[in-house]
Design a protein around this motif. Structure first.
Motif, PDB file in Angstrom:
ATOM      1  N   GLN A  56     121.584  12.694-100.099  1.00  0.00           N
ATOM      2  CA  GLN A  56     120.440  12.905 -99.212  1.00  0.00           C
ATOM      3  C   GLN A  56     120.869  13.755 -98.030  1.00  0.00           C
ATOM      4  OE1 GLN A  56     118.714   9.714 -96.495  1.00  0.00           O
ATOM      5  NE2 GLN A  56     117.262   9.590 -98.187  1.00  0.00           N
ATOM      6  N   GLU A  57     119.936  14.506 -97.480  1.00  0.00           N
ATOM      7  CA  GLU A  57     120.208  15.242 -96.245  1.00  0.00           C
ATOM      8  C   GLU A  57     118.985  15.174 -95.354  1.00  0.00           C
ATOM      9  OE1 GLU A  57     119.276  19.827 -97.617  1.00  0.00           O
ATOM     10  OE2 GLU A  57     121.335  19.093 -97.684  1.00  0.00           O
ATOM     11  N   ALA A  58     119.217  15.273 -94.055  1.00  0.00           N
ATOM     12  CA  ALA A  58     118.128  15.155 -93.092  1.00  0.00           C
ATOM     13  C   ALA A  58     118.459  15.980 -91.856  1.00  0.00           C
ATOM     14  CB  ALA A  58     117.906  13.689 -92.711  1.00  0.00           C
ATOM     15  N   GLN A  59     117.415  16.338 -91.105  1.00  0.00           N
ATOM     16  CA  GLN A  59     117.587  17.076 -89.856  1.00  0.00           C
ATOM     17  C   GLN A  59     116.752  16.405 -88.773  1.00  0.00           C
ATOM     18  OE1 GLN A  59     116.152  19.056 -92.632  1.00  0.00           O
ATOM     19  NE2 GLN A  59     118.253  19.111 -93.404  1.00  0.00           N
ATOM     20  N   GLY A  60     117.207  16.583 -87.528  1.00  0.00           N
ATOM     21  CA  GLY A  60     116.450  16.023 -86.420  1.00  0.00           C
ATOM     22  C   GLY A  60     117.119  16.293 -85.097  1.00  0.00           C
ATOM     23  N   ARG A  61     116.883  15.409 -84.137  1.00  0.00           N
ATOM     24  CA  ARG A  61     117.445  15.577 -82.802  1.00  0.00           C
ATOM     25  C   ARG A  61     117.707  14.202 -82.196  1.00  0.00           C
ATOM     26  NH1 ARG A  61     112.295  16.369 -83.185  1.00  0.00           N
ATOM     27  NH2 ARG A  61     112.672  18.502 -83.853  1.00  0.00           N
ATOM     28  N   MET A  62     118.583  14.176 -81.201  1.00  0.00           N
ATOM     29  CA  MET A  62     118.927  12.914 -80.557  1.00  0.00           C
ATOM     30  C   MET A  62     119.114  13.096 -79.062  1.00  0.00           C
ATOM     31  SD  MET A  62     123.003  12.289 -81.147  1.00  0.00           S
ATOM     32  CE  MET A  62     122.999  11.156 -79.770  1.00  0.00           C
ATOM     33  N   TRP A  63     118.912  11.990 -78.326  1.00  0.00           N
ATOM     34  CA  TRP A  63     119.172  11.920 -76.895  1.00  0.00           C
ATOM     35  C   TRP A  63     119.860  10.584 -76.624  1.00  0.00           C
ATOM     36  CZ3 TRP A  63     114.726  13.236 -79.259  1.00  0.00           C
ATOM     37  CH2 TRP A  63     114.108  14.449 -78.938  1.00  0.00           C
ATOM     38  N   LEU A  64     120.800  10.559 -75.704  1.00  0.00           N
ATOM     39  CA  LEU A  64     121.340   9.278 -75.252  1.00  0.00           C
ATOM     40  C   LEU A  64     121.665   9.350 -73.771  1.00  0.00           C
ATOM     41  CD1 LEU A  64     124.712   9.039 -74.708  1.00  0.00           C
ATOM     42  CD2 LEU A  64     124.752   9.303 -77.170  1.00  0.00           C
ATOM     43  N   SER A  65     121.558   8.199 -73.142  1.00  0.00           N
ATOM     44  CA  SER A  65     121.921   8.050 -71.738  1.00  0.00           C
ATOM     45  C   SER A  65     122.635   6.714 -71.614  1.00  0.00           C
ATOM     46  CB  SER A  65     120.672   8.086 -70.849  1.00  0.00           C
ATOM     47  OG  SER A  65     121.016   7.933 -69.478  1.00  0.00           O
ATOM     48  N   ARG A  66     123.872   6.765 -71.166  1.00  0.00           N
ATOM     49  CA  ARG A  66     124.661   5.543 -71.101  1.00  0.00           C
ATOM     50  C   ARG A  66     124.431   4.828 -69.779  1.00  0.00           C
ATOM     51  NH1 ARG A  66     130.533   7.485 -72.241  1.00  0.00           N
ATOM     52  NH2 ARG A  66     130.939   5.263 -72.147  1.00  0.00           N
ATOM     53  N   PRO A  67     124.396   3.458 -69.824  1.00  0.00           N
ATOM     54  CA  PRO A  67     124.626   2.646 -71.017  1.00  0.00           C
ATOM     55  C   PRO A  67     123.331   2.213 -71.708  1.00  0.00           C
ATOM     56  CG  PRO A  67     124.736   1.265 -69.059  1.00  0.00           C
ATOM     57  CD  PRO A  67     124.431   2.656 -68.587  1.00  0.00           C
ATOM     58  N   GLY A  68     123.352   2.253 -73.041  1.00  0.00           N
ATOM     59  CA  GLY A  68     122.355   1.562 -73.837  1.00  0.00           C
ATOM     60  C   GLY A  68     121.071   2.275 -74.173  1.00  0.00           C
ATOM     61  N   LEU A  69     120.829   3.483 -73.619  1.00  0.00           N
ATOM     62  CA  LEU A  69     119.572   4.184 -73.876  1.00  0.00           C
ATOM     63  C   LEU A  69     119.783   5.239 -74.948  1.00  0.00           C
ATOM     64  CD1 LEU A  69     118.319   4.693 -70.209  1.00  0.00           C
ATOM     65  CD2 LEU A  69     117.774   2.813 -71.786  1.00  0.00           C
ATOM     66  N   PHE A  70     118.857   5.286 -75.928  1.00  0.00           N
ATOM     67  CA  PHE A  70     119.102   6.123 -77.086  1.00  0.00           C
ATOM     68  C   PHE A  70     117.788   6.470 -77.779  1.00  0.00           C
ATOM     69  CE2 PHE A  70     120.002   6.704 -81.599  1.00  0.00           C
ATOM     70  CZ  PHE A  70     121.081   7.563 -81.565  1.00  0.00           C
ATOM     71  N   ARG A  71     117.721   7.702 -78.302  1.00  0.00           N
ATOM     72  CA  ARG A  71     116.576   8.099 -79.133  1.00  0.00           C
ATOM     73  C   ARG A  71     117.074   9.017 -80.246  1.00  0.00           C
ATOM     74  NH1 ARG A  71     111.227   7.794 -77.640  1.00  0.00           N
ATOM     75  NH2 ARG A  71     109.806   8.595 -79.232  1.00  0.00           N
ATOM     76  N   TRP A  72     116.652   8.717 -81.479  1.00  0.00           N
ATOM     77  CA  TRP A  72     117.075   9.455 -82.670  1.00  0.00           C
ATOM     78  C   TRP A  72     115.822   9.759 -83.471  1.00  0.00           C
ATOM     79  CZ3 TRP A  72     121.909  10.895 -84.548  1.00  0.00           C
ATOM     80  CH2 TRP A  72     122.026  11.167 -85.917  1.00  0.00           C
TER      81      TRP A  72
END
Length: 209
Positions: A56-72
């Motif tokens: 399988q393959e996939a594409q997208g984007r991500m954001w993170l802010s430490r500590p504990g904040l994340f979006r995928w």
């Protein structure tokens, strides 16, 4: 008796340099991750079986802010969102109109990308760390000390002190390889990026209940 003592001391003596090297590798990884406050990137993800065949393959984007904040966010081939607000993690599948909610505990943060949003000290305490140089990259391999994890080995590759790749292997030999591009480190990210509003009509599964 003297011979017995010297033989018993030999394994300890040979272990000491390896321990020192392991500590140096963990310190080196810490030096790279500690300055990381926020991270934004596009990604391409491949899932490979034990023989290296692409499943399988996939594409997208991500954001993170430490500590504990994340979006995928996964765009293709199937949409998916994973959002952490620091307390809970929301997994949204638009095709199924389903949201799965979990507490942000240690097991959840053992997923490859989510663990990056956690504490660096927790990371190096929970994993044995080794380092090598490969194709001009600094590559760190993390092996979990706790058997209750979602992977058996995780590699992080850095180019000019920037994280460019994650590579995870699970107990079946299946690999998940994630390559990052358009990387922005320590840019301003609005906190609203890490908020998730459950869509109207979506089924909600709370795994902690």
């Amino acid at each position: 008796m003297k011979l017995k003592t010297s033989l018993l001391a030999l394994p300890l003596a040979t272990l000491l340099p390896m321990t020192a090297i392991a500590n140096e590798d963990a310190d080196r990884l810490t030096d790279l991750l500690e300055p990381l406050e926020t991270y934004r990137a596009d990604f391409e993800q491949q899932i490979l079986d034990g023989g290296g065949e692409r499943l399988q393959e996939a594409q997208g984007r991500m954001w993170l802010s430490r500590p504990g904040l994340f979006r995928w966010e996964v765009d293709a081939p199937y949409q998916q969102e994973v959002v952490s607000d620091g307390d809970e993690v929301y997994l949204y599948d638009p095709d199924l109109e389903q949201v799965t909610v979990q507490s942000l505990d240690r097991r959840v943060t053992h997923t490859p990308a989510l663990l990056l949003s956690g504490s660096t000290s927790d990371l190096t305490e929970s994993y044995d760390v080794s380092h090598r140089e490969q194709d001009g990259h600094d590559v760190f391999t993390l092996t979990p000390r706790d058997a209750d994890t979602l992977f058996e080995e995780l590699s992080m590759a850095f180019d000019d002190d920037r994280l460019t790749m994650l590579d995870m292997t699970d107990s079946t030999g299946q690999r998940t390889a994630i390559e990052f591009s358009s990387i922005e480190v320590n840019a301003d990210i609005d906190d609203s990026q890490f908020e998730f509003d459950i869509p109207d009509g979506a089924d909600v599964i709370r795994e902690d209940e």
